[in-house]
Design an enzyme around this catalytic site. Structure first.
Site, short mmCIF file in Angstrom:
data_model
loop_
_atom_site.label_atom_id
_atom_site.label_comp_id
_atom_site.label_asym_id
_atom_site.label_seq_id
_atom_site.Cartn_x
_atom_site.Cartn_y
_atom_site.Cartn_z
N CYS A 42 0.83 -1.21 0.00
CA CYS A 42 0.00 0.00 0.00
C CYS A 42 0.86 1.26 0.00
CB CYS A 42 -0.93 -0.01 1.21
SG CYS A 42 -1.83 1.52 1.41
N CYS A 47 -1.32 1.71 -3.20
CA CYS A 47 -2.32 2.78 -3.02
C CYS A 47 -1.71 4.18 -2.97
CB CYS A 47 -3.09 2.57 -1.73
SG CYS A 47 -3.47 0.88 -1.34
N LYS A 50 0.27 5.32 -6.15
CA LYS A 50 -0.76 5.34 -7.20
C LYS A 50 -1.63 6.58 -7.08
CE LYS A 50 -4.67 4.14 -6.41
NZ LYS A 50 -5.25 2.84 -6.25
N TYR A 178 -8.97 -3.56 -11.32
CA TYR A 178 -8.70 -2.28 -10.64
C TYR A 178 -7.43 -1.63 -11.19
CZ TYR A 178 -11.47 -3.10 -6.25
OH TYR A 178 -12.43 -3.29 -5.29
N GLU A 182 -7.09 1.76 -13.47
CA GLU A 182 -6.53 2.96 -12.82
C GLU A 182 -5.31 3.46 -13.59
OE1 GLU A 182 -5.92 1.80 -8.72
OE2 GLU A 182 -8.00 2.24 -8.19
N HIS A 435 -27.91 21.38 -2.08
CA HIS A 435 -28.05 21.96 -3.41
C HIS A 435 -27.13 23.17 -3.60
CE1 HIS A 435 -30.09 22.76 -7.15
NE2 HIS A 435 -30.19 24.03 -6.81
N GLU A 440 -26.72 15.26 -4.70
CA GLU A 440 -28.09 15.42 -4.21
C GLU A 440 -29.02 14.43 -4.93
OE1 GLU A 440 -30.17 19.17 -5.22
OE2 GLU A 440 -28.46 19.64 -6.48
P1 NDP Z 1 -7.96 -8.03 -10.62
O1 NDP Z 1 -8.13 -9.43 -10.16
O2 NDP Z 1 -8.90 -6.98 -10.18
O3 NDP Z 1 -7.94 -8.00 -12.23
C1 NDP Z 1 -7.10 -8.84 -12.95
C2 NDP Z 1 -7.41 -8.63 -14.42
O4 NDP Z 1 -6.48 -9.34 -15.22
C3 NDP Z 1 -8.80 -9.12 -14.81
O5 NDP Z 1 -9.32 -8.21 -15.74
C4 NDP Z 1 -8.49 -10.49 -15.44
O6 NDP Z 1 -9.42 -10.85 -16.42
C5 NDP Z 1 -7.17 -10.19 -16.11
N1 NDP Z 1 -6.37 -11.40 -16.31
C6 NDP Z 1 -6.10 -12.37 -15.39
N2 NDP Z 1 -5.31 -13.30 -15.93
C7 NDP Z 1 -5.09 -12.94 -17.20
C8 NDP Z 1 -4.36 -13.51 -18.28
N3 NDP Z 1 -3.71 -14.66 -18.13
N4 NDP Z 1 -4.33 -12.87 -19.46
C9 NDP Z 1 -5.00 -11.69 -19.62
N5 NDP Z 1 -5.71 -11.10 -18.64
C10 NDP Z 1 -5.75 -11.71 -17.45
O7 NDP Z 1 -6.46 -7.69 -10.24
P2 NDP Z 1 -5.65 -6.35 -10.13
O8 NDP Z 1 -4.25 -6.77 -10.39
O9 NDP Z 1 -6.23 -5.25 -10.98
O10 NDP Z 1 -5.84 -5.94 -8.62
C11 NDP Z 1 -5.53 -6.88 -7.59
C12 NDP Z 1 -6.31 -6.55 -6.34
O11 NDP Z 1 -5.74 -5.42 -5.73
C13 NDP Z 1 -7.76 -6.17 -6.58
O12 NDP Z 1 -8.60 -7.28 -6.60
C14 NDP Z 1 -8.05 -5.27 -5.42
O13 NDP Z 1 -8.52 -6.05 -4.35
C15 NDP Z 1 -6.72 -4.66 -5.08
N6 NDP Z 1 -6.66 -3.26 -5.54
C16 NDP Z 1 -7.53 -2.34 -5.04
C17 NDP Z 1 -7.49 -1.03 -5.45
C18 NDP Z 1 -8.45 -0.03 -4.90
O14 NDP Z 1 -9.10 -0.32 -3.89
N7 NDP Z 1 -8.63 1.13 -5.54
C19 NDP Z 1 -6.51 -0.57 -6.43
C20 NDP Z 1 -5.67 -1.61 -6.91
C21 NDP Z 1 -5.74 -2.90 -6.47
P3 NDP Z 1 -10.78 -11.68 -16.06
O15 NDP Z 1 -11.74 -10.67 -15.53
O16 NDP Z 1 -11.19 -12.21 -17.39
O17 NDP Z 1 -10.40 -12.73 -15.08
#
Ligand code: NDP
Length: 452
Positions: A42, A47, A50, A178, A182, A435, A440
């Site tokens: 984080c 976080c 970022k 996510y 982002e 307002h 709102e």
């Molecule tokens: P996520 O699990 O959210 O997303 C992973 C993405 O990668 C999905 O779109 C998935 O597709 C895709 N993917 C997975 N495997 C492959 C592959 N082999 N080839 C191509 N695409 C693939 O992970 P993140 O890394 O974005 O984030 C990890 C965690 O970190 C989040 O779940 C969250 O909990 C936390 N986080 C929170 C934030 C916040 O609160 N603002 C900010 C950043 C991270 P598919 O959907 O098809 O599986």
């Protein structure tokens, strides 16, 4: 049997530091080992940096808007070499606060890798072994890269972004979660030509379908070249960049390719299975509601358990562990209705159920307003914000709230309180509007757009 410590924490991130600090405050003898930098994902590579990059990237849009509002402003180019040292200095400052706080609490810190030797023994990379009545694993997660993709070694992950020497001119971001969404918005806002590939039909799987579609359109509208149903087939070093062949047959060369394809728990080579700790399919540590593993003296909190992978959740799990084990007050963490925000531009804040989940559960009413907010419409911006409530027809409770708007991360914190309290649609209606604001609308939606 006498132990060196009452608690040995492996991992100095959000969950581990909180647990170590509050356990030590109970009078327990506590040690913590961290192999990299105090503060964890984080603070050091997640976080915090970022969000600083989000702030930096929003100024391009602010500058354009300011000009439309009558200011004599032209947005120049973003200078990464000016921003980066400031960001790094801020991370150094925060790391030192974390270190000072655990030190002040009386925790012994070992700046080295630690592994589990047996249910009560930790082996340090220095060769030393230390015994403890309880061991807490809080080692977090790490980026996952699909190793089968040819050329994957050319890709970078979110860990590398904050260490980049130069800002790329052209970037490909792979993933639809996510982190991918982002960073697509961040790089786009910083003036980088940004393409995003997501393999599925719509980004942000698991979030509300209507909100996902709305946000995808806005992300495109802001300039991200978002391709869904598209993946990388192969990558090669070519023409001074990274040549990418996509599954839709297209080819292009990028300065950088950022993979944000999920994260995996950090459990490899920690000696866990040898000590009898049960791991799940993805390598996550299996724990009960008190964060206890299959070995009674070993507990685990945060992303390494792959429950809800968010910093505030890890902190709560760390604190609940201390309540349970060191204060004799068995405490669980409520993982329901956790508000969260995706820091895209604009942001998406969500709490509770999606429309799809709610429909599965019971009969619902859906209230939704999508409109051009005053600040943007004044200068001719087409972008619409979205406010959506999902309401139980039987109990009238608001089961879910979804907001896509500038500042949605801030708004959803308050909506989260209402949803957590079990507020009904009529409670929202009874609340007088502030307002003129965008939000709102959340207390002014009179008719459901659909029932199901
Ligand atoms: P996520 O699990 O959210 O997303 C992973 C993405 O990668 C999905 O779109 C998935 O597709 C895709 N993917 C997975 N495997 C492959 C592959 N082999 N080839 C191509 N695409 C693939 O992970 P993140 O890394 O974005 O984030 C990890 C965690 O970190 C989040 O779940 C969250 O909990 C936390 N986080 C929170 C934030 C916040 O609160 N603002 C900010 C950043 C991270 P598919 O959907 O098809 O599986």
């Amino acid at each position: 049997m006498a132990f060196d410590y009452d608690l040995f924490v492996i991992g100095g991130g959000s969950g581990g530091v909180r647990a170590a600090r509050v356990a030590s405050e109970t009078g327990a003898k506590v040690a913590l080992a961290e192999e990299y930098r105090m503060g964890g994902t984080c603070v050091i590579r997640g976080c915090v940096p970022k969000k600083l990059m989000v702030f930096a990237s929003e100024y391009s849009e602010h500058a354009r808007d300011a000009a439309d509002y009558g200011w004599d402003i032209t947005a120049g180019a973003f200078d990464w070499s000016k921003f980066r040292p400031r960001m790094r200095a801020e991370l150094d400052r925060l790391e030192s606060i974390y270190r000072t706080n655990v030190g002040k609490a009386g925790v012994d810190v070992f700046d080295t890798r630690a592994t589990v030797a047996d249910p009560h023994t930790v082996a340090l990379a220095t060769g030393q072994t230390v015994t403890a009545k309880h061991i807490l694993i809080a080692t977090g997660g790490r980026p996952f890269l699909p190793s089968e993709t040819p050329g994957i070694e050319l890709a970078m992950t979110s860990n590398d972004v904050f260490l980049m020497d130069d800002l790329p001119k052209k970037i490909l971001i792979v993933g639809g979660g996510y982190i991918a969404c982002e960073f697509a918005c961040i790089f786009n806002g910083l003036g980088v030509e940004t393409t995003q590939f997501y393999r599925g039909a719509q980004i942000l799987r698991g979030f509300d379908d209507e909100a996902r579609g709305h946000l995808a359109e806005l992300i495109r509208g802001r300039g991200v070249n978002l391709h869904v149903g598209t993946d990388v087939q192969r990558m090669e070093e070519r023409d001074g960049g990274i040549w990418v062949k996509a599954s839709d047959g297209s080819e292009d060369v990028y300065d950088k390719v950022l993979y944000a394809t999920g994260r995996k728990p950090n459990t490899a080579d920690l000696g866990l299975e040898e000590a009898g700790v049960k791991l799940g399919r993805w390598g996550q540590i299996e724990v009960d509601e008190y964060s206890q593993t299959s070995v009674p003296s070993i507990f685990a909190v945060g992303d390494v358990t792959d429950r809800v992978n968010l910093t505030p959740v890890a902190i709560r799990e760390g604190a609940a562990f201390v309540e349970t084990v060191f204060k004799g007050n068995p405490t669980t963490v409520d993982h329901k209705d956790i508000p969260s925000a995706i820091f895209t531009q604009p942001e998406y804040g969500a709490v509770g159920l999606t429309e799809e989940e709610a429909r599965e559960q019971e009969e619902i009413e859906v209230y939704c307003a999508a409109f051009r907010p005053m600040q943007g419409s004044f200068i001719g911006r087409e972008e619409r914000v979205l406010f959506k409530l999902i309401v139980s027809r039987a109990s009238r409770k608001v089961l879910g709230c979804h907001i896509i708007a500038p500042g949605a991360g801030e708004l959803i914190q308050f909506a989260g309180v209402a949803v957590k309290m079990g507020a009904t649609k009529e409670d929202f209606d009874r609340t007088v509007a502030v307002h003129p604001t965008m939000s709102e609308e959340i207390v002014l939606m009179k008719q459901p757009v659909r029932t199901a």
